[in-house]
Each structure stands twice: as structure tokens, then as C-alpha cells.
Scaffold this motif. Sequence first.
Motif, PDB file in Angstrom:
ATOM      1  N   ALA A   1     -35.192  26.499 -25.714  1.00  0.00           N
ATOM      2  CA  ALA A   1     -34.044  26.309 -25.306  1.00  0.00           C
ATOM      3  C   ALA A   1     -33.029  24.716 -26.226  1.00  0.00           C
ATOM      4  N   LYS A   2     -33.494  24.250 -26.238  1.00  0.00           N
ATOM      5  CA  LYS A   2     -33.495  23.326 -27.592  1.00  0.00           C
ATOM      6  C   LYS A   2     -33.281  23.360 -28.697  1.00  0.00           C
ATOM      7  N   ALA A   3     -33.964  24.389 -29.234  1.00  0.00           N
ATOM      8  CA  ALA A   3     -34.164  24.999 -30.564  1.00  0.00           C
ATOM      9  C   ALA A   3     -32.922  26.191 -30.349  1.00  0.00           C
ATOM     10  N   SER A   4     -32.528  26.911 -29.613  1.00  0.00           N
ATOM     11  CA  SER A   4     -31.528  27.518 -29.368  1.00  0.00           C
ATOM     12  C   SER A   4     -30.117  26.757 -29.761  1.00  0.00           C
ATOM     13  N   ALA A   5     -29.756  25.854 -28.550  1.00  0.00           N
ATOM     14  CA  ALA A   5     -29.241  25.638 -28.524  1.00  0.00           C
ATOM     15  C   ALA A   5     -28.297  24.877 -30.132  1.00  0.00           C
ATOM     16  N   SER A   6     -30.019  23.998 -31.313  1.00  0.00           N
ATOM     17  CA  SER A   6     -29.219  23.319 -32.440  1.00  0.00           C
ATOM     18  C   SER A   6     -28.515  24.465 -32.724  1.00  0.00           C
ATOM     19  N   ALA A   7     -29.568  25.889 -33.156  1.00  0.00           N
ATOM     20  CA  ALA A   7     -29.132  27.181 -34.082  1.00  0.00           C
ATOM     21  C   ALA A   7     -27.844  27.151 -33.751  1.00  0.00           C
ATOM     22  N   SER A   8     -27.043  27.261 -32.634  1.00  0.00           N
ATOM     23  CA  SER A   8     -25.874  27.897 -32.308  1.00  0.00           C
ATOM     24  C   SER A   8     -25.080  26.782 -32.581  1.00  0.00           C
ATOM     25  N   ALA A   9     -25.249  25.473 -32.780  1.00  0.00           N
ATOM     26  CA  ALA A   9     -24.130  24.684 -32.835  1.00  0.00           C
ATOM     27  C   ALA A   9     -24.022  24.713 -34.396  1.00  0.00           C
ATOM     28  N   ASN A  10     -25.875  24.917 -35.068  1.00  0.00           N
ATOM     29  CA  ASN A  10     -25.031  24.770 -36.977  1.00  0.00           C
ATOM     30  C   ASN A  10     -24.951  25.957 -37.754  1.00  0.00           C
ATOM     31  N   ALA A  11     -25.168  27.581 -36.870  1.00  0.00           N
ATOM     32  CA  ALA A  11     -24.815  28.498 -37.020  1.00  0.00           C
ATOM     33  C   ALA A  11     -23.763  28.587 -38.156  1.00  0.00           C
ATOM     34  N   VAL A  12     -23.917  29.623 -39.409  1.00  0.00           N
ATOM     35  CA  VAL A  12     -23.015  29.410 -40.254  1.00  0.00           C
ATOM     36  C   VAL A  12     -23.182  31.045 -41.152  1.00  0.00           C
ATOM     37  N   LYS A  13     -21.781  32.007 -40.897  1.00  0.00           N
ATOM     38  CA  LYS A  13     -22.649  33.147 -41.517  1.00  0.00           C
ATOM     39  C   LYS A  13     -22.251  32.716 -43.246  1.00  0.00           C
ATOM     40  N   PRO A  14     -23.300  32.956 -43.965  1.00  0.00           N
ATOM     41  CA  PRO A  14     -24.017  32.684 -45.239  1.00  0.00           C
ATOM     42  C   PRO A  14     -22.436  33.503 -46.332  1.00  0.00           C
ATOM     43  N   ALA A  15     -22.120  32.281 -46.974  1.00  0.00           N
ATOM     44  CA  ALA A  15     -21.648  33.008 -48.431  1.00  0.00           C
ATOM     45  C   ALA A  15     -22.029  34.800 -48.673  1.00  0.00           C
ATOM     46  N   ALA A  16     -21.105  35.298 -49.614  1.00  0.00           N
ATOM     47  CA  ALA A  16     -21.299  36.602 -50.089  1.00  0.00           C
ATOM     48  C   ALA A  16     -21.613  36.252 -51.100  1.00  0.00           C
ATOM     49  N   TYR A  17     -21.138  35.863 -51.380  1.00  0.00           N
ATOM     50  CA  TYR A  17     -21.370  35.883 -53.785  1.00  0.00           C
ATOM     51  C   TYR A  17     -22.338  34.011 -53.611  1.00  0.00           C
ATOM     52  N   ALA A  18     -23.245  34.490 -54.385  1.00  0.00           N
ATOM     53  CA  ALA A  18     -24.077  33.389 -54.442  1.00  0.00           C
ATOM     54  C   ALA A  18     -24.311  32.401 -56.007  1.00  0.00           C
ATOM     55  N   THR A  19     -23.486  33.893 -56.762  1.00  0.00           N
ATOM     56  CA  THR A  19     -23.558  33.277 -57.885  1.00  0.00           C
ATOM     57  C   THR A  19     -21.737  33.872 -58.939  1.00  0.00           C
ATOM     58  N   LEU A  20     -21.591  33.228 -60.384  1.00  0.00           N
ATOM     59  CA  LEU A  20     -20.469  33.498 -61.004  1.00  0.00           C
ATOM     60  C   LEU A  20     -20.960  34.441 -62.451  1.00  0.00           C
ATOM     61  N   PRO A  21     -19.934  35.139 -63.227  1.00  0.00           N
ATOM     62  CA  PRO A  21     -20.634  35.523 -64.203  1.00  0.00           C
ATOM     63  C   PRO A  21     -20.096  34.698 -65.204  1.00  0.00           C
ATOM     64  N   GLU A  22     -20.585  34.815 -66.516  1.00  0.00           N
ATOM     65  CA  GLU A  22     -20.213  34.333 -67.352  1.00  0.00           C
ATOM     66  C   GLU A  22     -19.106  34.060 -68.004  1.00  0.00           C
ATOM     67  N   PRO A  23     -18.116  32.901 -68.031  1.00  0.00           N
ATOM     68  CA  PRO A  23     -16.889  32.830 -67.849  1.00  0.00           C
ATOM     69  C   PRO A  23     -16.218  33.735 -69.402  1.00  0.00           C
ATOM     70  N   CYS A  24     -17.101  33.107 -70.322  1.00  0.00           N
ATOM     71  CA  CYS A  24     -16.310  34.042 -71.402  1.00  0.00           C
ATOM     72  C   CYS A  24     -16.707  35.234 -71.595  1.00  0.00           C
ATOM     73  N   ALA A  25     -17.262  36.120 -70.544  1.00  0.00           N
ATOM     74  CA  ALA A  25     -17.623  37.260 -70.431  1.00  0.00           C
ATOM     75  C   ALA A  25     -16.673  37.902 -69.528  1.00  0.00           C
ATOM     76  N   VAL A  26     -15.698  37.217 -68.922  1.00  0.00           N
ATOM     77  CA  VAL A  26     -15.296  38.429 -67.397  1.00  0.00           C
ATOM     78  C   VAL A  26     -14.121  39.629 -67.924  1.00  0.00           C
ATOM     79  N   LEU A  27     -13.396  38.688 -69.288  1.00  0.00           N
ATOM     80  CA  LEU A  27     -12.978  39.955 -70.107  1.00  0.00           C
ATOM     81  C   LEU A  27     -13.287  40.912 -70.842  1.00  0.00           C
ATOM     82  N   SER A  28     -12.642  42.229 -71.096  1.00  0.00           N
ATOM     83  CA  SER A  28     -12.949  43.038 -71.868  1.00  0.00           C
ATOM     84  C   SER A  28     -12.539  42.036 -73.240  1.00  0.00           C
ATOM     85  N   LYS A  29     -13.191  42.859 -74.385  1.00  0.00           N
ATOM     86  CA  LYS A  29     -12.449  42.597 -75.582  1.00  0.00           C
ATOM     87  C   LYS A  29     -11.202  44.114 -76.022  1.00  0.00           C
TER      88      LYS A  29
END
Length: 292
Positions: free
Chosen positions: A53-81
Motif C-alpha cells: 500500500a505504501k509503495a502504491s501510494a508513493s508511486a502514484s504521488a511521484n508518477a510523471v510521464k517520461p519525456a518523449a525525446y532523450a537527446t539532441l542532434p549535433e547543432p551544426c548539423a541540423v541544417l542542410s548545405k
Amino acid sequence: MHRPVQRVGRAPRLTRILVSAAAVPVMFVAAGCSSDSGSGDDAKASAGSSPDAKASASASANAVKPAAYATLPEPCAVLSKKTLGELVPKGTKSGKEGKSDDVATRGNCYWSSLDNNGVKGSQFRWLNVALLRFDSDSRGEGDQLAHTYFEKQVTNAQAVTGAKNTKSEPVAGTGDEATAVTYDLKKKEGSFKQQTIVARVENVVVTLDYNGAGLAGEKTPSAAGLLKAAEKAAKEAVAAVSAANQDGGAQASASPSKSATPSKSATASKSASPSKSASKSASPSKSATKKS
């Protein structure tokens, strides 16, 4: 021109742009301790609660949906030549990546272009792309934190000192939300046309700054033409962020992350947020004027 302290790096004197840093306060959380940990009531309450019961209550209070994106592209490569050739025709190879203490969370790259037409003057262009990613943490989900930052970036772009004819409009087909802010800035070297496009895709904010000016007698560039080019580049940068998170790149950790709160260096780049000092940054240096 002003000297952008890139939310990572400094641009050459010729390429300084309207910019500023958004300072975000550091948050401290103090943990309290109770001196009555041995009370009989507490012991009874603890005994009456099952571990599940304690674990369930703690999980409910702290549950946050993971962010969709975990990384970024190399900044100088985001635009084509090809795109760089349209925006900074004389500076396609001038890209400079700013320093970052966490490349998976923040980064930026800037380019400059000076097309010298001799006695007819010169055409100057400056481009900066800044990326900032938010993790989900105790403050909320990554996309909501990114949305708040997105709105702050738009507000900053609308409040540049010395700006004239400021206009804002939504940009369709660019991430989950995007806004273009345009304005004029008159300097002794010429009339500068500034285009700032702020876009959010999931938990990442892309801020693209692009300006141009006709120097030493050259005609002022078309604001409509600059905006069209900037919107194309913003769409390309947003697409690069999505592409960098395909094939297992998505699903960031839901655990709190210090990197989700931009610090002085975390605001991706000072070039993304105009400030009072921005009025000094739109024009090239005296040496650039002589060269033209």
C-alpha cells in the motif's frame, strides 16, 4: 554588434547578434527531520500499513510521464548545405558550435555571411540555432516544462530594446507549436531585419535567430524573404530533433534531472533571448564596415 555569449561560446565581432540570457533561479529543497520518530502512534500507524500500500501510494504521488525525446542532434548539423546556402551564402562553412556542459540537453551553432559587392556595399547575414531539451521531473512533464520555456522565449523576442515594427505570428507545420517574431533595428551601419522563430517539438525548444542588413550603401534585404528562409530553416531544425530520437533515441528517464532546469549555461545560448543589450548587437563592427 554585440558579443553573444552563446548559451555556449562567443561569436566573432562581425557576427554578434541581438541576444540575452534567461537566468533561471536554482531551486533548493530542504529535507526536514522529526525528533519524535519513536512515538507509539507512529509505530502503530506504521504497523497498520502494508508495504504494498505504501509503495502504491508513493508511486502514484511521484508518477510523471517520461519525456518523449532523450537527446539532441549535433547543432551544426541540423541544417542542410542547401538551406545554409540560402540563408548564409558566403558563410556555409563558418558554423561555430558553442560550448555545452551537457550536449544531450543543450547546444547551439551560429553562422555569419558577408557578401562584399565592392563600392556597391555588402550584404550581411547572421544565423543562430539553439536547442534546449527538458526531462520530466518533480516539477512536471518534459513537454509542459518546454511549453513554459517556449512562451518565455517568445516574450523575450517581442521585448528587444530599440526594436521597431515588431510583429508576431504562428508558424504552421513546425513542431507542436511555433511563433515567428520579426522587427527592424536601425543602426548607423544600416537597417537590420530580425527574424526569431521559436518552436517546440515534444520536450525540446528550438530557437532560430536570423538577421540581415545591407551595408555601406547596399539595399536593405526584404523582410518577407528573410522570414520565408527562416521558417524553412526552423522546420528543418525541428525535423532534425525528431530524427535524432528515432530508433531507440526516445523515452527519456522519468527520474528528476538537474539538466531540466536551465542554468546560466543551460539556456542553450544567450543568442536565443534578446535583452536590453540587444540593441548594440545587430550591426557589424567598424572593421567590417571598412572592409565593405
